[in-house]
Design a protein around this motif. Sequence first.
Motif, PDB file in Angstrom:
ATOM      1  N   ASP A  48       0.814  -1.220   0.000  1.00  0.00           N
ATOM      2  CA  ASP A  48       0.000   0.000   0.000  1.00  0.00           C
ATOM      3  C   ASP A  48       0.847   1.269   0.000  1.00  0.00           C
ATOM      4  O   ASP A  48       1.913   1.308   0.610  1.00  0.00           O
ATOM      5  CB  ASP A  48      -0.896   0.026   1.248  1.00  0.00           C
ATOM      6  CG  ASP A  48      -2.161  -0.794   1.078  1.00  0.00           C
ATOM      7  OD1 ASP A  48      -2.449  -1.247  -0.041  1.00  0.00           O
ATOM      8  OD2 ASP A  48      -2.866  -0.975   2.089  1.00  0.00           O
ATOM      9  N   ARG A  49       0.320   2.315  -0.607  1.00  0.00           N
ATOM     10  CA  ARG A  49       0.970   3.621  -0.576  1.00  0.00           C
ATOM     11  C   ARG A  49       0.787   4.247   0.807  1.00  0.00           C
ATOM     12  O   ARG A  49      -0.145   3.909   1.543  1.00  0.00           O
ATOM     13  CB  ARG A  49       0.419   4.526  -1.659  1.00  0.00           C
ATOM     14  CG  ARG A  49      -1.019   4.899  -1.484  1.00  0.00           C
ATOM     15  CD  ARG A  49      -1.624   5.578  -2.732  1.00  0.00           C
ATOM     16  NE  ARG A  49      -0.776   6.594  -3.293  1.00  0.00           N
ATOM     17  CZ  ARG A  49      -0.149   6.458  -4.481  1.00  0.00           C
ATOM     18  NH1 ARG A  49      -0.322   5.365  -5.210  1.00  0.00           N
ATOM     19  NH2 ARG A  49       0.615   7.424  -4.929  1.00  0.00           N
ATOM     20  N   GLY A  50       1.676   5.176   1.156  1.00  0.00           N
ATOM     21  CA  GLY A  50       1.608   5.823   2.461  1.00  0.00           C
ATOM     22  C   GLY A  50       0.468   6.815   2.558  1.00  0.00           C
ATOM     23  O   GLY A  50      -0.064   7.297   1.544  1.00  0.00           O
ATOM     24  N   ALA A  51       0.097   7.126   3.797  1.00  0.00           N
ATOM     25  CA  ALA A  51      -0.964   8.104   4.036  1.00  0.00           C
ATOM     26  C   ALA A  51      -0.459   9.497   3.678  1.00  0.00           C
ATOM     27  O   ALA A  51      -1.101  10.233   2.927  1.00  0.00           O
ATOM     28  CB  ALA A  51      -1.400   8.046   5.494  1.00  0.00           C
ATOM     29  N   LEU A  52       0.706   9.861   4.209  1.00  0.00           N
ATOM     30  CA  LEU A  52       1.326  11.147   3.878  1.00  0.00           C
ATOM     31  C   LEU A  52       2.774  10.896   3.447  1.00  0.00           C
ATOM     32  O   LEU A  52       3.166  11.224   2.344  1.00  0.00           O
ATOM     33  CB  LEU A  52       1.272  12.098   5.076  1.00  0.00           C
ATOM     34  CG  LEU A  52      -0.137  12.587   5.431  1.00  0.00           C
ATOM     35  CD1 LEU A  52      -0.119  13.382   6.726  1.00  0.00           C
ATOM     36  CD2 LEU A  52      -0.721  13.452   4.303  1.00  0.00           C
ATOM     37  N   ASP A  53       3.579  10.304   4.331  1.00  0.00           N
ATOM     38  CA  ASP A  53       4.921   9.873   3.920  1.00  0.00           C
ATOM     39  C   ASP A  53       4.786   8.624   3.056  1.00  0.00           C
ATOM     40  O   ASP A  53       3.692   8.120   2.844  1.00  0.00           O
ATOM     41  CB  ASP A  53       5.760   9.560   5.165  1.00  0.00           C
ATOM     42  CG  ASP A  53       6.081  10.821   5.966  1.00  0.00           C
ATOM     43  OD1 ASP A  53       6.032  11.920   5.387  1.00  0.00           O
ATOM     44  OD2 ASP A  53       6.371  10.698   7.168  1.00  0.00           O
TER      45      ASP A  53
END
Lengths: 356, 356, 356
Positions: free
Chosen positions: B233-238
């Motif tokens: 999964d991609r990060g939320a912010l970072d």
Amino acid sequence: MSHTLSDIAQKISATLIHPSADNSTLTSHATNVNLDSTLITGLATLANAQAGQIAFLANSKYQQQLLTTKASAVIVSAEAAKSCPVSALVMDNPYMGYAILANLLDTTPAAAEGIHASAVISPTATLGENVSIGANAVIESGVKLADNVCIGAGCFIGKNAVIGESTKLWANSSVYHSVVIGKHCLIQANTVIGSDGFGYAPVPGQYKWHKIPQLGSVIIGDHVEIGASTTIDRGALDNTEIKDGVILDNQIQIAHNVIIGENTAMAACSVIAGSTVIGKNCTIAGLVGINGHINIADNCVFTGMSMVTKSIKTAGAYSSGTPVAPNSEWHKTNARVKRLDSLNKRVKALEKQLNK
Amino acid sequence: MSHTLSDIAQKISATLIHPSADNSTLTSHATNVNLDSTLITGLATLANAQAGQIAFLANSKYQQQLLTTKASAVIVSAEAAKSCPVSALVMDNPYMGYAILANLLDTTPAAAEGIHASAVISPTATLGENVSIGANAVIESGVKLADNVCIGAGCFIGKNAVIGESTKLWANSSVYHSVVIGKHCLIQANTVIGSDGFGYAPVPGQYKWHKIPQLGSVIIGDHVEIGASTTIDRGALDNTEIKDGVILDNQIQIAHNVIIGENTAMAACSVIAGSTVIGKNCTIAGLVGINGHINIADNCVFTGMSMVTKSIKTAGAYSSGTPVAPNSEWHKTNARVKRLDSLNKRVKALEKQLNK
Amino acid sequence: MSHTLSDIAQKISATLIHPSADNSTLTSHATNVNLDSTLITGLATLANAQAGQIAFLANSKYQQQLLTTKASAVIVSAEAAKSCPVSALVMDNPYMGYAILANLLDTTPAAAEGIHASAVISPTATLGENVSIGANAVIESGVKLADNVCIGAGCFIGKNAVIGESTKLWANSSVYHSVVIGKHCLIQANTVIGSDGFGYAPVPGQYKWHKIPQLGSVIIGDHVEIGASTTIDRGALDNTEIKDGVILDNQIQIAHNVIIGENTAMAACSVIAGSTVIGKNCTIAGLVGINGHINIADNCVFTGMSMVTKSIKTAGAYSSGTPVAPNSEWHKTNARVKRLDSLNKRVKALEKQLNK
């Protein structure tokens, strides 16, 4: 496509009896076969069946639902027929009757029909009679698809893969080069067969893992079923093998060089590590983990979430893990288990004290 | 593509000795190198190798198979060479010899060759030299594919994703927007990189979960390998980060903002929850679950099905779970564990009685 | 797309206070709204935010990072605002403020834009207004896509499937025939919905498992989110149902005829076996296994790797499994548990001896 109730009785070899009849006296369908021309259009559960539909009772848990069913008929055992308020299709194994009837009334469409213009098919691929290939599927060079093979939309079939007669793949599955799949197999969507096994040699230096090309393949027998998003790795040198009649559920992981014996069934999300050999007729429930380089005897049963670390030499049922408890109780139990050593020492001290 | 046995000895830096020679006296391959022109066409296991093939012995479990192998030569340790009935390729680390030779004799086809006419490539994508893109792959706007990148059939590469030199993706993988993948990576089929992290804020009302857009990305280092149907999964912010040299097996799940240190290896179906940081050179076996928001030290080893709930600060091997037992024994053990509290009380009572 | 800091304060209903002000006296944003025209271009974490970005503090674990943040402003509670060195956006629930702001500043691209020429769309499919269909997607006959539906590249939508308004699917997902998906759903890449349930009747003969066609479907409610590579099987006769507001993470497996109640959340790699009914508002952590044919009450919480074998009738938190221990300690604990029976006998003997 509809059938009369009498037709259906004949096709599933059930004895048709009517609720008005004395249920304790079963009459053979041979004498009744033309008696009921009720049109049957489908199958449904006892709870949801409507007129024109057939239900079945195979699990006593649902016995209560028999009494109020609106089905036109119910497939039941002789015993259950006694309390069946509608027409009964009596047979020894109602679940089997349901299975046969579900095939008779099957409405599942084909995964593909004909060969879609958008499919990309290598000129060196060989296609049997009546092969179907869905839109945007990709069939690479040297592939052999036998008669009646059906490849779903978006599937990838790698070089020289061989797929046997009447085998069907649903959409977006990936079959790597040289994989061999037998006849009458059914493979659900987004499944991967023949990906590289997880083989690396550790080396000194910046990148620790030296990739070992995986030069074996995957050989799948006949009448094998494979669920959605399952992954089966190709062997390192020898092949990974799934024998005839095996059924695999969704999201199963089969590592390189595993061999699974005939008619073994595996439920979802179970994992078999590399080079392990599983016997015939085993039943492996969901989320089971089986270690690598071990052997499992024929006819073994593993319950859900079992952790299998060593070879199993004797048929039987095996389990591990603890069922959930309320969170606070679970904390206490874990603490007690941690203090088992101290408990043991205290008992030893008592023994000493008493027997000195 | 075939090689003489002497060639191979040289290429894997092994000492070639012949069965007719006195096996206890090893002669360097430098003096023997032109002596054996046997043509070698492939690699195989000790049990299945035929003339023209090379086998290897790296696991003493298979020692017995050495005695009857039909291989033309076997890669062995000096010790095992003494009982090798055929030509021996002697080296300190036979497994490494096998790994090098497997690369030399690798028959794995490319995931794609050339740029297929059916691939959909945005005019704003940038392609390096010698890029291959398989049939029906989709390359979105702003994507950058470096030299020698190979994208398998049916892959989706989202907007502005960047893929480094010589990285290969097999069929039907999905790489989301802005993901960055390094050089010399290998990604198996149907893998997903950059899907949304599982981030929601609970809100009052009919629909409880308020979606939090996941605005970070995934950054993957060089020489990373990723198995089939793995999800990152991609990060939320970072960003979520997979460092250089990491190897991930099939069906692994990496949640948002996880960071995995260099050269860590993870086996199939393991799961790392959000924001956890895994150290370098860790070994994580199959079906391991690692909690979110914790830190794992470098050089940790977790055995299969381990449950990691807290940070681990010290390198070492860690385990949890109980191996399977026959089902009836398992029931008894669970019952006994449940009664641990009462056992503890009984011991306490005895202690009191004895020491009053 | 940028906003002034005052705009943002208004949009997330926060009170904007400045570091120069006396932080103990909060002034309402109504009076301050035009005071700060700092341009905000994005969101970032406290540790990584730069000028022009907003951070948030919702987890006291990150309190220390507040003191040195370079963000232009931070969303904080009134309490934390006291130690905020930069502009503070004060609100009761900073996490919710972050969620709203993330939506405001969302940079996620659409999964598809417009209808790509390479998509294969049956002439009998019905498309609403503003539908997008990505490259190489396949839309079969009878499919209904409502307004604003967005289908990613390479997706397969089977015959007569119905997808509600504003629902989005990412690339390479497979939706089988007759599946119904509600409005405002979001489905990540390579997910499979409507694959056959794992239903077979055992029969005598060479192939043990008689396939039972799966004639039910999958019905998914509104505002449901489904992660990458998750699989949801169609029902045997009745449907599998995912109710409104449910959120499912990656690699989850939902077997046939499962029903999941409103707003239940499931983390990655959890598994629900066939015909189980899960209540509303449950929280199921990662790698949890839930048995078939059971019922789980509303508002249950299961911690990671829980093994749920029986129905749960009472809301509450439930757990099972043991956290990892150093490998040697784990071996000892397992050995001690195995000897619990003997320990119990020793205690019994002591009791006898003392009380005879």
